[in-house]
Design an enzyme around this catalytic site. Sequence first.
Site, PDB file in Angstrom:
ATOM      1  N   GLY A 157       0.846  -1.189   0.000  1.00 15.35           N
ATOM      2  CA  GLY A 157       0.000   0.000   0.000  1.00 15.35           C
ATOM      3  C   GLY A 157       0.880   1.236   0.000  1.00 15.35           C
ATOM      4  O   GLY A 157       1.331   1.698  -1.054  1.00 15.35           O
ATOM      5  N   ARG A 206     -33.837  25.852  11.425  1.00 13.12           N
ATOM      6  CA  ARG A 206     -34.002  25.167  12.721  1.00 13.12           C
ATOM      7  C   ARG A 206     -34.103  26.196  13.855  1.00 13.12           C
ATOM      8  O   ARG A 206     -33.214  27.043  14.013  1.00 13.12           O
ATOM      9  CB  ARG A 206     -32.800  24.250  12.959  1.00 13.12           C
ATOM     10  CG  ARG A 206     -32.775  23.571  14.307  1.00 13.12           C
ATOM     11  CD  ARG A 206     -33.873  22.544  14.446  1.00 13.12           C
ATOM     12  NE  ARG A 206     -33.768  21.807  15.707  1.00 13.12           N
ATOM     13  CZ  ARG A 206     -34.724  21.004  16.146  1.00 13.12           C
ATOM     14  NH1 ARG A 206     -35.845  20.829  15.458  1.00 13.12           N
ATOM     15  NH2 ARG A 206     -34.564  20.371  17.286  1.00 13.12           N
ATOM     16  N   GLN A 247     -22.465  18.133  13.369  1.00  8.12           N
ATOM     17  CA  GLN A 247     -22.677  18.769  14.680  1.00  8.12           C
ATOM     18  C   GLN A 247     -23.754  19.861  14.593  1.00  8.12           C
ATOM     19  O   GLN A 247     -24.616  19.969  15.465  1.00  8.12           O
ATOM     20  CB  GLN A 247     -21.343  19.370  15.170  1.00  8.12           C
ATOM     21  CG  GLN A 247     -21.350  19.833  16.606  1.00  8.12           C
ATOM     22  CD  GLN A 247     -21.401  18.658  17.588  1.00  8.12           C
ATOM     23  OE1 GLN A 247     -21.121  17.527  17.235  1.00  8.12           O
ATOM     24  NE2 GLN A 247     -21.807  18.936  18.813  1.00  8.12           N
ATOM     25  N   GLU A 264      -4.678   7.628  -2.733  1.00 11.04           N
ATOM     26  CA  GLU A 264      -3.576   8.312  -3.446  1.00 11.04           C
ATOM     27  C   GLU A 264      -2.474   8.703  -2.464  1.00 11.04           C
ATOM     28  O   GLU A 264      -1.861   9.763  -2.572  1.00 11.04           O
ATOM     29  CB  GLU A 264      -4.086   9.488  -4.278  1.00 11.04           C
ATOM     30  CG  GLU A 264      -5.009   8.996  -5.386  1.00 11.04           C
ATOM     31  CD  GLU A 264      -5.029   9.836  -6.630  1.00 11.04           C
ATOM     32  OE1 GLU A 264      -4.089  10.589  -6.884  1.00 11.04           O
ATOM     33  OE2 GLU A 264      -6.014   9.703  -7.393  1.00 11.04           O
TER      34      GLU A 264
HETATM   35  C1  LIG Z   1     -11.818   3.107  -1.414  1.00 12.58           C
HETATM   36  C2  LIG Z   1     -10.405   2.976  -1.879  1.00 12.58           C
HETATM   37  C3  LIG Z   1     -10.098   3.186  -3.213  1.00 12.58           C
HETATM   38  C4  LIG Z   1      -8.794   3.031  -3.665  1.00 12.58           C
HETATM   39  N1  LIG Z   1      -8.500   3.159  -5.009  1.00 12.58           N
HETATM   40  C5  LIG Z   1      -7.277   2.814  -5.468  1.00 12.58           C
HETATM   41  C6  LIG Z   1      -7.016   2.733  -6.870  1.00 12.58           C
HETATM   42  O1  LIG Z   1      -7.888   3.022  -7.707  1.00 12.58           O
HETATM   43  N2  LIG Z   1      -5.783   2.315  -7.282  1.00 12.58           N
HETATM   44  C7  LIG Z   1      -4.812   1.977  -6.409  1.00 12.58           C
HETATM   45  O2  LIG Z   1      -3.724   1.600  -6.853  1.00 12.58           O
HETATM   46  N3  LIG Z   1      -5.014   2.058  -5.064  1.00 12.58           N
HETATM   47  C8  LIG Z   1      -6.229   2.452  -4.577  1.00 12.58           C
HETATM   48  N4  LIG Z   1      -6.464   2.499  -3.209  1.00 12.58           N
HETATM   49  C9  LIG Z   1      -5.395   2.106  -2.294  1.00 12.58           C
HETATM   50  C10 LIG Z   1      -4.893   3.241  -1.418  1.00 12.58           C
HETATM   51  O3  LIG Z   1      -4.110   4.118  -2.157  1.00 12.58           O
HETATM   52  C11 LIG Z   1      -4.163   2.586  -0.220  1.00 12.58           C
HETATM   53  O4  LIG Z   1      -5.153   2.032   0.612  1.00 12.58           O
HETATM   54  C12 LIG Z   1      -3.298   3.566   0.532  1.00 12.58           C
HETATM   55  O5  LIG Z   1      -2.203   3.968  -0.250  1.00 12.58           O
HETATM   56  C13 LIG Z   1      -2.798   2.999   1.858  1.00 12.58           C
HETATM   57  O6  LIG Z   1      -2.270   1.716   1.727  1.00 12.58           O
HETATM   58  P1  LIG Z   1      -2.737   0.572   2.735  1.00 12.58           P
HETATM   59  O7  LIG Z   1      -4.226   0.562   2.715  1.00 12.58           O
HETATM   60  O8  LIG Z   1      -2.035  -0.681   2.375  1.00 12.58           O
HETATM   61  O9  LIG Z   1      -2.287   1.076   4.157  1.00 12.58           O
HETATM   62  P2  LIG Z   1      -0.851   0.862   4.848  1.00 12.58           P
HETATM   63  O10 LIG Z   1       0.223   1.250   3.888  1.00 12.58           O
HETATM   64  O11 LIG Z   1      -0.809  -0.504   5.438  1.00 12.58           O
HETATM   65  O12 LIG Z   1      -0.924   1.933   6.004  1.00 12.58           O
HETATM   66  C14 LIG Z   1      -1.528   1.698   7.268  1.00 12.58           C
HETATM   67  C15 LIG Z   1      -1.229   2.884   8.168  1.00 12.58           C
HETATM   68  O13 LIG Z   1       0.194   3.003   8.348  1.00 12.58           O
HETATM   69  C16 LIG Z   1       0.616   4.313   8.013  1.00 12.58           C
HETATM   70  N5  LIG Z   1       1.963   4.260   7.439  1.00 12.58           N
HETATM   71  C17 LIG Z   1       2.446   3.386   6.517  1.00 12.58           C
HETATM   72  N6  LIG Z   1       3.719   3.666   6.248  1.00 12.58           N
HETATM   73  C18 LIG Z   1       4.063   4.728   6.996  1.00 12.58           C
HETATM   74  C19 LIG Z   1       5.256   5.493   7.169  1.00 12.58           C
HETATM   75  N7  LIG Z   1       6.371   5.245   6.481  1.00 12.58           N
HETATM   76  N8  LIG Z   1       5.242   6.522   8.066  1.00 12.58           N
HETATM   77  C20 LIG Z   1       4.115   6.826   8.756  1.00 12.58           C
HETATM   78  N9  LIG Z   1       2.955   6.142   8.637  1.00 12.58           N
HETATM   79  C21 LIG Z   1       2.935   5.113   7.768  1.00 12.58           C
HETATM   80  C22 LIG Z   1      -0.408   4.791   6.981  1.00 12.58           C
HETATM   81  O14 LIG Z   1      -0.418   6.204   6.885  1.00 12.58           O
HETATM   82  C23 LIG Z   1      -1.689   4.222   7.563  1.00 12.58           C
HETATM   83  O15 LIG Z   1      -2.175   5.086   8.563  1.00 12.58           O
HETATM   84  C24 LIG Z   1      -7.768   2.697  -2.744  1.00 12.58           C
HETATM   85  C25 LIG Z   1      -8.091   2.499  -1.394  1.00 12.58           C
HETATM   86  C26 LIG Z   1      -9.385   2.620  -0.963  1.00 12.58           C
HETATM   87  C27 LIG Z   1      -9.697   2.341   0.477  1.00 12.58           C
END
Ligand SMILES: Cc1cc2nc3c(=O)[nH]c(=O)nc-3n(C[C@H](O)[C@H](O)[C@H](O)COP(=O)(O)OP(=O)(O)OC[C@H]3O[C@@H](n4cnc5c(N)ncnc54)[C@H](O)[C@@H]3O)c2cc1C
Length: 368
Positions: A120, A257, A326, A353
Amino acid sequence: MLRDAVRSLAEAKIAPYAAAVDEEARFPREALDALTANDLHAVHVPEEYGGAGADALATVIVIEEVARVCASSSLIPAVNKLGSLPVILSGSEALKKKYMTPLAKGDGMFSYCLSEPDAGSDAAGMKTRAVRDGDSWVLSGVKRWITNAGESEYYTVMAVTDPTKRSKGISAFVVEKSDEGVSFGAPEKKLGIKGSPTREVYLDNVRIPADRMIGEEGTGFATAMRTLDHTRITIAAQALGIAQGALDYAKGYVKERKQFGKPIADFQGVQFMLADMAMKIEAARQLTYAAAAKSERGDADLTFQGAAAKCFASDVAMEVTTDAVQLLGGYGYTRDYPVERMMRDAKITQIYEGTNQVQRIVMARNLP
Ligand SMILES: Cc1cc2nc3c(=O)[nH]c(=O)nc-3n(C[C@H](O)[C@H](O)[C@H](O)COP(=O)(O)OP(=O)(O)OC[C@H]3O[C@@H](n4cnc5c(N)ncnc54)[C@H](O)[C@@H]3O)c2cc1C
């Protein structure tokens, strides 16, 4: 003029379905039809490919105005840009002609496949593989969280072509929905943007011609990141639109309201909340529009500015929509009013993103 036109269209043809699209978690077909009929589904496509040729600021205004009434629907123009920008930025002329023309005509949407179940924030840790075989590439792997998966005809897919090189061993390809071996997972059950389908994309030995590679081998990750520099501004626009929609609704509600014998808008505590909401939205708008201008010009500080706009506007959207709930009190907490949907929809803008933590990493690495 563009804002007025999109606002009228959004209020007449998209807003009436927004609550049902959310409630039923269904694709906003009415929005796609209305946007396509008015050439607003992929406004960024250059005129030479039959597109509207909107610049980055005009694209932002379209997305903002659609998001103001329905965040799910705003992902149609936003993700069409996200999915196709790698081709526009790095693709061959033949590839641009082949794929931008149907996109502009409304014959097929584009999705962007970077994320995976275990990759991710660390997108370069992806496992999807592309192996060369004669005049073809053969792709295998799982892409996760793909917006508009199943609805889109075209998919920009980032895959590893050289596992020894990490990000420099990643290449980008165009995969078509009809390619043999492409299938989709069940739609994710989400907190918000329920009308926007989010599904896994399965690539099971998908064989595609070698000329579907976008740019040179090994440049896919750089293209994917360059794309996000531009498209994070569209997420800022989406956040801005959601926040404006919530403020507009709350502004009307507080005049109607009555408590303690007068409209709650007469209380200074309420007025100060509305003033703060409007101030934050305006700051987010200025940052977003300035970033859009930088995107259009390709300024050197675009990476910082795009991340700043996305991070700031999405945090504002979360604050403003929460405040709107709220201001409606108990009514705001129910689905009888649109602000709870806007609050749920706002949350995603802090996550996709690149999460807002990742935006801060990007900003810190590119301080002005
Ligand atoms: C509804 C939805 C639509 C999406 N659409 C697309 C799409 O069209 N194409 C696509 O490719 N992707 C898409 N995504 C994926 C999205 O970009 C990822 O979910 C996002 O980049 C986060 O990755 P992850 O969910 O694996 O979270 P993780 O990377 O596992 O992160 C978990 C937590 O750890 C934190 N974290 C991770 N690394 C660090 C660091 N180095 N320092 C501090 N904090 C950190 C993050 O900020 C987060 O709070 C979509 C996601 C959703 C939910």
